[in-house]
Design an enzyme around this catalytic site. Structure first.
Site, PDB file in Angstrom:
ATOM      1  N   LYS A 182      81.112  56.502  24.224  1.00 23.50           N
ATOM      2  CA  LYS A 182      82.521  56.807  23.939  1.00 23.50           C
ATOM      3  C   LYS A 182      83.314  56.672  25.236  1.00 23.50           C
ATOM      4  O   LYS A 182      83.291  57.544  26.097  1.00 23.50           O
ATOM      5  CB  LYS A 182      82.708  58.218  23.368  1.00 23.50           C
ATOM      6  CG  LYS A 182      84.092  58.304  22.713  1.00 23.50           C
ATOM      7  CD  LYS A 182      84.769  59.635  22.848  1.00 23.50           C
ATOM      8  CE  LYS A 182      85.417  59.941  24.151  1.00 23.50           C
ATOM      9  NZ  LYS A 182      86.677  59.236  24.449  1.00 23.50           N
ATOM     10  N   GLU A 257      78.154  65.281  34.974  1.00 22.24           N
ATOM     11  CA  GLU A 257      78.645  64.898  36.310  1.00 22.24           C
ATOM     12  C   GLU A 257      80.105  65.323  36.334  1.00 22.24           C
ATOM     13  O   GLU A 257      80.955  64.660  35.749  1.00 22.24           O
ATOM     14  CB  GLU A 257      78.477  63.381  36.459  1.00 22.24           C
ATOM     15  CG  GLU A 257      78.157  62.963  37.866  1.00 22.24           C
ATOM     16  CD  GLU A 257      79.400  62.755  38.673  1.00 22.24           C
ATOM     17  OE1 GLU A 257      79.972  63.775  39.126  1.00 22.24           O
ATOM     18  OE2 GLU A 257      79.804  61.610  38.839  1.00 22.24           O
ATOM     19  N   CYS A 291      85.450  61.498  42.055  1.00 17.34           N
ATOM     20  CA  CYS A 291      84.892  62.856  42.076  1.00 17.34           C
ATOM     21  C   CYS A 291      84.240  63.194  43.414  1.00 17.34           C
ATOM     22  O   CYS A 291      84.280  64.323  43.856  1.00 17.34           O
ATOM     23  CB  CYS A 291      83.914  63.051  40.928  1.00 17.34           C
ATOM     24  SG  CYS A 291      82.582  61.862  40.931  1.00 17.34           S
ATOM     25  N   GLU A 392      90.065  71.031  41.653  1.00  9.12           N
ATOM     26  CA  GLU A 392      90.103  69.576  41.817  1.00  9.12           C
ATOM     27  C   GLU A 392      91.504  69.063  41.476  1.00  9.12           C
ATOM     28  O   GLU A 392      92.036  69.391  40.415  1.00  9.12           O
ATOM     29  CB  GLU A 392      89.066  68.933  40.898  1.00  9.12           C
ATOM     30  CG  GLU A 392      88.917  67.459  41.116  1.00  9.12           C
ATOM     31  CD  GLU A 392      87.724  66.875  40.381  1.00  9.12           C
ATOM     32  OE1 GLU A 392      86.861  66.274  41.032  1.00  9.12           O
ATOM     33  OE2 GLU A 392      87.644  67.033  39.151  1.00  9.12           O
TER      34      GLU A 392
HETATM   35  P1  NDP Z   1      88.009  64.958  30.630  1.00  7.13           P
HETATM   36  O1  NDP Z   1      86.848  65.581  31.270  1.00  7.13           O
HETATM   37  O2  NDP Z   1      88.694  65.730  29.554  1.00  7.13           O
HETATM   38  O3  NDP Z   1      87.610  63.507  30.033  1.00  7.13           O
HETATM   39  C1  NDP Z   1      86.439  62.792  30.372  1.00  7.13           C
HETATM   40  C2  NDP Z   1      85.830  62.166  29.112  1.00  7.13           C
HETATM   41  O4  NDP Z   1      85.505  63.209  28.187  1.00  7.13           O
HETATM   42  C3  NDP Z   1      86.781  61.225  28.359  1.00  7.13           C
HETATM   43  O5  NDP Z   1      86.043  60.223  27.693  1.00  7.13           O
HETATM   44  C4  NDP Z   1      87.399  62.169  27.334  1.00  7.13           C
HETATM   45  O6  NDP Z   1      87.912  61.455  26.238  1.00  7.13           O
HETATM   46  C5  NDP Z   1      86.177  62.991  26.948  1.00  7.13           C
HETATM   47  N1  NDP Z   1      86.485  64.291  26.375  1.00  7.13           N
HETATM   48  C6  NDP Z   1      87.609  65.038  26.548  1.00  7.13           C
HETATM   49  N2  NDP Z   1      87.511  66.199  25.839  1.00  7.13           N
HETATM   50  C7  NDP Z   1      86.317  66.166  25.193  1.00  7.13           C
HETATM   51  C8  NDP Z   1      85.646  67.053  24.307  1.00  7.13           C
HETATM   52  N3  NDP Z   1      86.185  68.217  23.934  1.00  7.13           N
HETATM   53  N4  NDP Z   1      84.442  66.698  23.835  1.00  7.13           N
HETATM   54  C9  NDP Z   1      83.868  65.537  24.197  1.00  7.13           C
HETATM   55  N5  NDP Z   1      84.457  64.641  25.027  1.00  7.13           N
HETATM   56  C10 NDP Z   1      85.655  64.960  25.537  1.00  7.13           C
HETATM   57  O7  NDP Z   1      88.999  64.573  31.773  1.00  7.13           O
HETATM   58  P2  NDP Z   1      90.572  64.469  31.796  1.00  7.13           P
HETATM   59  O8  NDP Z   1      90.951  63.075  31.487  1.00  7.13           O
HETATM   60  O9  NDP Z   1      91.229  65.527  30.962  1.00  7.13           O
HETATM   61  O10 NDP Z   1      90.824  64.808  33.321  1.00  7.13           O
HETATM   62  C11 NDP Z   1      90.882  66.167  33.730  1.00  7.13           C
HETATM   63  C12 NDP Z   1      90.322  66.328  35.095  1.00  7.13           C
HETATM   64  O11 NDP Z   1      88.927  66.058  35.047  1.00  7.13           O
HETATM   65  C13 NDP Z   1      90.864  65.368  36.149  1.00  7.13           C
HETATM   66  O12 NDP Z   1      92.062  65.815  36.704  1.00  7.13           O
HETATM   67  C14 NDP Z   1      89.741  65.407  37.137  1.00  7.13           C
HETATM   68  O13 NDP Z   1      89.879  66.549  37.934  1.00  7.13           O
HETATM   69  C15 NDP Z   1      88.507  65.552  36.283  1.00  7.13           C
HETATM   70  N6  NDP Z   1      87.806  64.263  36.082  1.00  7.13           N
HETATM   71  C16 NDP Z   1      86.661  64.079  36.784  1.00  7.13           C
HETATM   72  C17 NDP Z   1      86.004  62.876  36.693  1.00  7.13           C
HETATM   73  C18 NDP Z   1      84.754  62.635  37.465  1.00  7.13           C
HETATM   74  O14 NDP Z   1      84.502  61.510  37.856  1.00  7.13           O
HETATM   75  N7  NDP Z   1      83.916  63.648  37.650  1.00  7.13           N
HETATM   76  C19 NDP Z   1      86.504  61.779  35.865  1.00  7.13           C
HETATM   77  C20 NDP Z   1      87.702  62.107  35.123  1.00  7.13           C
HETATM   78  C21 NDP Z   1      88.314  63.312  35.241  1.00  7.13           C
HETATM   79  P3  NDP Z   1      89.463  61.032  26.203  1.00  7.13           P
HETATM   80  O15 NDP Z   1      89.859  60.637  27.583  1.00  7.13           O
HETATM   81  O16 NDP Z   1      89.445  59.896  25.257  1.00  7.13           O
HETATM   82  O17 NDP Z   1      90.180  62.227  25.686  1.00  7.13           O
END
Ligand code: NDP
Length: 489
Positions: A182, A257, A291, A392
């Site tokens: 996904k 992660e 990250c 973060e």
């Molecule tokens: P999320 O953690 O919400 O999103 C990451 C992935 O998880 C996307 O594919 C998202 O789908 C999916 N997702 C979101 N909610 C759910 C859920 N309830 N169940 C299953 N899958 C889910 O990140 P955000 O885009 O909201 O970003 C928020 C913060 O997370 C950022 O500001 C950053 O701090 C951190 N982040 C960290 C990353 C890393 O590399 N460790 C990468 C991205 C974000 P969809 O986007 O389609 O909603």
């Protein structure tokens, strides 16, 4: 390449059971170019029945043809996929340039390494093996077998869409699992295109499936499905904790992660040019949406002013611009949501009493005004107790904290709910070794920035996550051990 040369004019489909399909409901959603806010493409949006079909296809493939495929044939398929991907790197780089706002030069550089992820796991899977155990019972012949887990749900974020999808897919497939991927709804396009290569590489239908749509409900449906044996998730800690809780009800295996607030410790005897270069890179690379970036900059008080001056001098001429311009060094953030999040944190820092210093003003430039642009910014005069030092931010922003002694630096660095990575800059080898022992983080780098590679494990301590991505550890985490006890008497 122009937008029209890399974008489809019809909705981007899902991949289920080896076929590109629309959703049962016919629903679609749009993706946008973060550099100008314009719509890029429509994407088929999965409903519960589509996730169900994708998991069923993966489950059937796992219990059907895939189970008997020999390791050497899995390895060949991964190598073939690597070659096919290689021929598409240029197009994929442009796709992520438009969909994620990555400067084209950087996008190309990152994706040139993507086939290597498949090659690495194609190689090491051939060494996957159990052990014979000399147990203390002579009536038994005892050995272990490493078996795949079954169906793995791979939930991928938007910061490195294709690279992270591959970092999850390659070890899962190498270990003999089937996958349902996904991608983030913000950046799904390159992953959908990867799906078109899977059949040509020889993977039987259903081994790789891709479903598009929002995290909740699409990702969450994978987390809740009892046929899914493992979830591998990269993203924010808040979402990671939700997944952790939901996964408990079916006792799923998890790789998480999550976020980071990694510290870079710069001592007075450091090579300042090198340390400044790393701090600059942590701000500019992918607009700071990384990250592992060291976003807490811990400076010894004797060199702090000179360090900031040198960093500011590097940041002022930074070429912020449109991602499709080859000269652009930093593009926009990925979405208006992320822009609002980062902007809010700057306000929080200001209210907490820190000084917010930006080194350019991209929003005043008419050609960038419609995009998600933000200037590289230092939060100075911060303490480790402030929210901007503890949470973060995920943008081109570093929080600067001064320290007086080695002990104080270590105490500040370790005083975090995160523990993803840390960097130390010093020319004293003994101090460097002491730091590698004292710093509590999954990756500790000495006199270099946090540069992850596919062949070394990456994953955090504490709330930065569970398990490892990359390295042989990711392959082993996608297997389970069966113990066989063969009665001889
Ligand atoms: P999320 O953690 O919400 O999103 C990451 C992935 O998880 C996307 O594919 C998202 O789908 C999916 N997702 C979101 N909610 C759910 C859920 N309830 N169940 C299953 N899958 C889910 O990140 P955000 O885009 O909201 O970003 C928020 C913060 O997370 C950022 O500001 C950053 O701090 C951190 N982040 C960290 C990353 C890393 O590399 N460790 C990468 C991205 C974000 P969809 O986007 O389609 O909603």
């Amino acid at each position: 390449m122009k937008r029209e040369d890399v974008l489809r004019s019809t909705p981007y489909p899902m991949l289920i059971g080896g076929r590109e399909v629309a959703s049962v409901s016919g629903k679609t959603f749009a993706t946008y170019d973060p550099s100008n806010g314009r719509k890029l493409a429509d994407v088929c949006e999965a409903g519960p029945e589509d996730v169900d079909r994708a998991v069923a296809a993966a489950y059937d493939a796992f219990h059907g043809p895939w189970r008997d495929v020999l390791p050497k044939d899995r390895s060949r398929m991964l190598m073939k996929l690597a070659r096919l991907l290689e021929s598409k790197v240029e197009a994929m780089s442009w796709l992520e340039c438009y969909d994620a706002g990555k400067p084209i030069a950087a996008s190309r550089a990152w994706l040139n390494g993507a086939p290597g992820t498949l090659e690495y796991y194609a190689g090491i899977l051939l060494g996957l093996a159990g052990e014979t155990l000399d147990v203390s019972d002579r009536t038994l012949f005892d050995y272990t077998v490493r078996e795949p887990l079954g169906v793995c749900g791979l939930i991928v974020p938007w910061n490195f869409p294709l690279s992270i999808a591959l970092l999850k897919m390659a070890p899962a497939l190498a270990a003999g699992n089937c996958v349902v991927v996904k991608p983030s709804e913000v950046t799904p396009l390159s992953t959908v295109e990867l799906g078109t290569l899977v059949a040509e590489a020889g993977f039987p239908p259903g081994v790789v499936n891709i479903v598009n749509g929002p995290g909740d409900p699409v990702g969450m449906a994978l987390v809740r499905d009892p046929r899914v044996a493992k979830i591998s998730f990269t993203g924010g800690t808040v979402t990671g904790k939700k997944i952790f809780r939901e996964a408990a009800s079916t006792v799923k295996r998890l790789t998480l992660e999550l976020g980071g607030k990694s510290a870079s410790l710069v001592f007075a005897d450091a090579d300042l040019g090198k340390a400044v270069g790393v701090a600059y890179n942590d701000m500019v690379r992918n607009s700071g949406q990384v990250c592992g970036a060291c976003t807490r900059l811990l400076l010894h008080e004797s060199i702090a002013d000179a360090f900031i001056e040198a960093l500011a001098a590097k940041l002022r001429p930074l070429r912020i611009g449109l991602p499709d311009d080859p000269a652009t060094e930093m593009g926009p953030l990925v979405s208006p949501v992320q822009l609002a999040r980062v902007t809010d944190y700057l306000e929080i820092g200001r209210n907490e009493g820190a000084n917010i210093e930006s080194y350019s003003d991209p929003r005043s430039r008419p050609e960038l005004a419609g995009g998600c642009y933000i200037a590289p910014t230092l939060i100075r005069g911060a303490t480790n107790a402030m929210r901007v030092a503890r949470e973060e931010i995920f943008g081109p922003v570093l929080t600067v904290i001064r320290f007086g002694s080695e002990e104080e630096a270590v105490r500040i660095a370790n005083d975090s709910s995160y523990g993803l990575a840390a960097c130390v800059f010093t020319s004293d080898a003994s101090r460097a070794m002491r730091m590698t022992r004292s710093l509590s983080a999954g990756t500790v780098c000495v006199n270099t920035g946090v540069r992850s590679s596919v062949d070394a494990p990456f994953g955090g301590f504490r709330e930065s996550g569970l398990g490892k991505e990359r390295g042989k550890e990711a392959l082993l985490d996608d297997t389970q051990i069966k113990n066989v006890r063969y009665g001889l008497a």
